[in-house]
Each structure stands twice: as structure tokens, then as C-alpha cells.
Design a protein around this motif. Structure first.
Motif, PDB file in Angstrom:
ATOM      1  N   TYR A  10      -2.225 -40.855  48.815  1.00 20.96           N
ATOM      2  CA  TYR A  10      -2.068 -40.567  47.692  1.00 20.96           C
ATOM      3  C   TYR A  10      -2.973 -39.191  47.015  1.00 20.96           C
ATOM      4  CZ  TYR A  10       0.643 -44.895  47.275  1.00 20.96           C
ATOM      5  OH  TYR A  10       1.426 -45.875  47.969  1.00 20.96           O
ATOM      6  N   ALA A  11      -3.954 -38.971  47.824  1.00 18.62           N
ATOM      7  CA  ALA A  11      -4.881 -38.331  46.902  1.00 18.62           C
ATOM      8  C   ALA A  11      -6.039 -37.612  48.119  1.00 18.62           C
ATOM      9  CB  ALA A  11      -5.846 -38.639  45.790  1.00 18.62           C
ATOM     10  N   ASP A  49      -9.500 -43.312  39.421  1.00 18.74           N
ATOM     11  CA  ASP A  49      -8.930 -44.858  39.150  1.00 18.74           C
ATOM     12  C   ASP A  49      -7.537 -44.864  40.322  1.00 18.74           C
ATOM     13  OD1 ASP A  49      -8.480 -47.468  38.179  1.00 18.74           O
ATOM     14  OD2 ASP A  49      -7.358 -46.583  36.527  1.00 18.74           O
ATOM     15  N   MET A  50      -7.782 -45.674  41.072  1.00 18.57           N
ATOM     16  CA  MET A  50      -6.780 -46.101  42.028  1.00 18.57           C
ATOM     17  C   MET A  50      -5.962 -47.340  42.020  1.00 18.57           C
ATOM     18  SD  MET A  50      -6.929 -43.250  44.053  1.00 18.57           S
ATOM     19  CE  MET A  50      -6.138 -43.458  45.578  1.00 18.57           C
ATOM     20  N   GLY A  51      -5.036 -47.519  41.662  1.00 24.01           N
ATOM     21  CA  GLY A  51      -4.445 -48.589  41.280  1.00 24.01           C
ATOM     22  C   GLY A  51      -2.740 -48.675  41.542  1.00 24.01           C
ATOM     23  N   THR A  54      -2.403 -43.441  40.307  1.00 26.00           N
ATOM     24  CA  THR A  54      -3.728 -42.789  40.619  1.00 26.00           C
ATOM     25  C   THR A  54      -3.962 -41.783  39.355  1.00 26.00           C
ATOM     26  OG1 THR A  54      -3.312 -42.853  42.902  1.00 26.00           O
ATOM     27  CG2 THR A  54      -4.900 -41.187  42.210  1.00 26.00           C
ATOM     28  N   ASP A  55      -5.313 -42.125  38.871  1.00 25.43           N
ATOM     29  CA  ASP A  55      -5.410 -41.360  37.728  1.00 25.43           C
ATOM     30  C   ASP A  55      -7.065 -40.662  38.003  1.00 25.43           C
ATOM     31  OD1 ASP A  55      -5.275 -39.832  35.271  1.00 25.43           O
ATOM     32  OD2 ASP A  55      -6.452 -41.910  34.221  1.00 25.43           O
ATOM     33  N   HIS A  56      -7.231 -39.492  37.526  1.00 26.89           N
ATOM     34  CA  HIS A  56      -8.666 -38.796  37.805  1.00 26.89           C
ATOM     35  C   HIS A  56      -8.956 -38.163  36.486  1.00 26.89           C
ATOM     36  CE1 HIS A  56      -5.896 -35.347  38.461  1.00 26.89           C
ATOM     37  NE2 HIS A  56      -6.770 -34.660  38.246  1.00 26.89           N
ATOM     38  N   THR A  57     -10.208 -38.069  36.256  1.00 27.45           N
ATOM     39  CA  THR A  57     -10.762 -37.404  35.221  1.00 27.45           C
ATOM     40  C   THR A  57     -12.115 -36.520  35.621  1.00 27.45           C
ATOM     41  OG1 THR A  57     -10.275 -39.144  33.657  1.00 27.45           O
ATOM     42  CG2 THR A  57     -11.902 -37.643  32.764  1.00 27.45           C
ATOM     43  N   PHE A  58     -12.295 -35.341  35.157  1.00 24.78           N
ATOM     44  CA  PHE A  58     -13.324 -34.507  35.318  1.00 24.78           C
ATOM     45  C   PHE A  58     -14.220 -34.753  34.220  1.00 24.78           C
ATOM     46  CE2 PHE A  58     -10.390 -32.112  38.072  1.00 24.78           C
ATOM     47  CZ  PHE A  58     -10.808 -32.172  39.210  1.00 24.78           C
ATOM     48  N   VAL A  59     -15.441 -35.181  34.394  1.00 26.77           N
ATOM     49  CA  VAL A  59     -16.494 -35.567  33.050  1.00 26.77           C
ATOM     50  C   VAL A  59     -17.707 -34.350  33.310  1.00 26.77           C
ATOM     51  CG1 VAL A  59     -18.197 -36.926  32.045  1.00 26.77           C
ATOM     52  CG2 VAL A  59     -15.870 -37.869  33.438  1.00 26.77           C
ATOM     53  N   ARG A  60     -17.725 -33.467  32.176  1.00 24.46           N
ATOM     54  CA  ARG A  60     -18.945 -32.551  32.276  1.00 24.46           C
ATOM     55  C   ARG A  60     -20.208 -33.223  32.272  1.00 24.46           C
ATOM     56  NH1 ARG A  60     -18.035 -26.873  30.957  1.00 24.46           N
ATOM     57  NH2 ARG A  60     -15.629 -26.674  30.605  1.00 24.46           N
ATOM     58  N   LEU A  61     -21.126 -32.744  33.130  1.00 22.12           N
ATOM     59  CA  LEU A  61     -22.588 -33.258  33.317  1.00 22.12           C
ATOM     60  C   LEU A  61     -23.116 -33.190  31.849  1.00 22.12           C
ATOM     61  CD1 LEU A  61     -24.134 -31.763  36.660  1.00 22.12           C
ATOM     62  CD2 LEU A  61     -23.351 -34.093  36.138  1.00 22.12           C
TER      63      LEU A  61
END
Length: 66
Positions: A10-11, A49-51, A54-61
Motif C-alpha cells: 500500500y505504501a 496510520d495503517m489500518g 492508509t493515512d499520512h500527515t507531515f508535521v513540521r518540526l
């Protein structure tokens, strides 16, 4: 590229590149991550998040994760 799609991948993650990119091809999401340097305005990390989906998020430092 068919190897991943044919085997229900999936990814695919690629760490430390000098750009951030998300591309979907034949049902596979390819994610390239930025390099992490304190002085970079785009420095971020990835939550994945794999379930059932599939979901992904970029988080700035330096920013709090929602």
C-alpha cells in the motif's frame, strides 16, 4: 513498479531526500521525506496510520501534532 502493486503493497517510504513528494501509482502510495535539519524551513516528520485505510500527515518540526 508492478512488483509492489502485484503484492498488495500500500505504501513505499523513501527517507532523507531533498524534497517531499507523495505520488500514487497503480494503487501504491510512494512517499519521499525531506532531510531533517534544524535550519530548514520545511523540516518535518511523517506520521503514518495503517489500518483499513492508509493515512499520512507531515508535521513540521516544532509544531504540535493534532
Amino acid at each position: 513498479m508492478r512488483l509492489l502493486a502485484d503484492n498488495n503493497v500500500y505504501a513505499c517510504l523513501n527517507g532523507h531526500d531533498h524534497f517531499r513528494d507523495v505520488t500514487e501509482f497503480e494503487g501504491v502510495t510512494y512517499i519521499s521525506l525531506d532531510d531533517i535539519k534544524d535550519d530548514s524551513p520545511h523540516a518535518s516528520y511523517l506520521t503514518l496510520d495503517m489500518g483499513a485505510t492508509t493515512d499520512h500527515t507531515f508535521v513540521r518540526l516544532g509544531e504540535a501534532e493534532n
